[in-house]
Design an enzyme around this catalytic site. Structure first.
Site, mmCIF file in Angstrom:
data_model
loop_
_atom_site.group_PDB
_atom_site.id
_atom_site.type_symbol
_atom_site.label_atom_id
_atom_site.label_comp_id
_atom_site.label_asym_id
_atom_site.label_seq_id
_atom_site.Cartn_x
_atom_site.Cartn_y
_atom_site.Cartn_z
ATOM 1 N N SER A 34 38.159 -3.245 29.142
ATOM 2 C CA SER A 34 39.456 -2.917 28.541
ATOM 3 C C SER A 34 40.382 -2.174 29.493
ATOM 4 O O SER A 34 41.600 -2.246 29.353
ATOM 5 C CB SER A 34 39.252 -2.089 27.274
ATOM 6 O OG SER A 34 38.508 -0.914 27.546
ATOM 7 N N GLY A 71 35.820 -4.342 25.824
ATOM 8 C CA GLY A 71 34.469 -4.184 25.314
ATOM 9 C C GLY A 71 33.386 -4.777 26.192
ATOM 10 O O GLY A 71 32.204 -4.649 25.880
ATOM 11 N N ASN A 100 31.504 0.644 29.575
ATOM 12 C CA ASN A 100 30.923 0.453 28.239
ATOM 13 C C ASN A 100 29.407 0.614 28.248
ATOM 14 O O ASN A 100 28.817 1.069 27.261
ATOM 15 C CB ASN A 100 31.328 -0.912 27.683
ATOM 16 C CG ASN A 100 32.801 -0.969 27.347
ATOM 17 O OD1 ASN A 100 33.312 -0.107 26.637
ATOM 18 N ND2 ASN A 100 33.504 -1.959 27.863
ATOM 19 N N ASP A 181 43.246 7.616 22.094
ATOM 20 C CA ASP A 181 41.782 7.552 22.110
ATOM 21 C C ASP A 181 41.168 8.339 23.265
ATOM 22 O O ASP A 181 39.951 8.475 23.368
ATOM 23 C CB ASP A 181 41.297 6.101 22.137
ATOM 24 C CG ASP A 181 41.768 5.340 23.379
ATOM 25 O OD1 ASP A 181 42.290 5.967 24.328
ATOM 26 O OD2 ASP A 181 41.596 4.105 23.398
ATOM 27 N N HIS A 184 41.875 5.157 27.256
ATOM 28 C CA HIS A 184 42.669 4.115 27.901
ATOM 29 C C HIS A 184 44.012 4.666 28.380
ATOM 30 O O HIS A 184 44.719 5.317 27.609
ATOM 31 C CB HIS A 184 42.890 2.952 26.939
ATOM 32 C CG HIS A 184 41.613 2.291 26.525
ATOM 33 N ND1 HIS A 184 40.957 2.607 25.357
ATOM 34 C CD2 HIS A 184 40.868 1.343 27.143
ATOM 35 C CE1 HIS A 184 39.862 1.883 25.263
ATOM 36 N NE2 HIS A 184 39.781 1.105 26.327
#
Length: 206
Positions: A34, A71, A100, A181, A184
């Site tokens: 991502s 992801g 991830n 979040d 990012h």
């Protein structure tokens, strides 16, 4: 004799056309998660798209293909790499994967093996590789976070790869550079990531 005289201009024209034919386009393939897929932003705002725009200006004859998926894990990248190599036949492969894996606490040996598989497949296909590393937060424990970073450094050294140790290094301590979040980067931070990666990528295009 007449036919030979007529053939000479045609041969010269054919040679001229061959000389004028543009060189085939070479490709940079980005395999990321991502962070490279511009999560939460328009695709054109991400650092990969900004890098593509720079390449179009500074390196005619090159193009960039962004095969990043939000992801994505190293296992996902390893499972996709052969197909992407066949599809795009890249001259350069940028690997930005592992975040991830770390956030899920996946075994370091597993992540390393997946990255190594991607590197080996890329070099076997004749591509040069830029490996982009990540860092994990300290709450995962010192042994894990240090081992996580060491995986990238050791792979880059062992295989003689172009290497960026930490994609988010220019913005890691700037909370305003991240979306809500806290994972990012915002659009305004993307040019800084592009400029951080560029010194390692540019020599692979020359």
């Amino acid at each position: 004799m007449l036919s030979m005289l007529l053939a000479l201009p045609l041969a010269a024209a054919a040679q001229g056309a061959a000389r004028a034919a543009p060189a085939p386009t070479r490709t940079v393939l980005v395999m990321g998660d991502s962070l490279s897929a511009a999560h939460g932003l328009a695709a054109s705002q991400g650092w990969v798209a900004l890098t593509s725009a720079r390449i179009a200006t500074t390196h005619p004859g090159w193009k960039l293909v962004n095969a990043s998926i939000s992801g994505e894990t190293t296992a996902g990248g390893a499972s996709r790499i052969a197909g992407e190599l066949r599809r795009h036949r890249p001259s350069v492969v940028v690997i930005e994967l592992g975040a991830n894996d770390g956030l899920r606490g996946l075994p370091l040996t597993q992540s390393r093996a997946n990255l190594e598989r991607m590197i080996e497949a890329s070099t076997a296909a004749g591509a040069r590789v830029l490996l982009i590393g990540m860092r994990m937060p300290p709450n995962l424990g010192r042994a894990y976070t240090e081992g996580f970073a060491r995986n990238y450094a050791e792979l880059a050294r062992a295989d003689g790869l172009a290497f960026v140790p930490f994609l988010l290094e220019p913005i890691a301590l700037d909370r305003s550079a991240f979306q809500d979040d806290n994972l990012h980067p915002v659009a305004e931070a993307q040019p800084r990531l592009r400029d951080h990666v560029w010194p390692a990528l540019k020599p692979l295009l020359d």
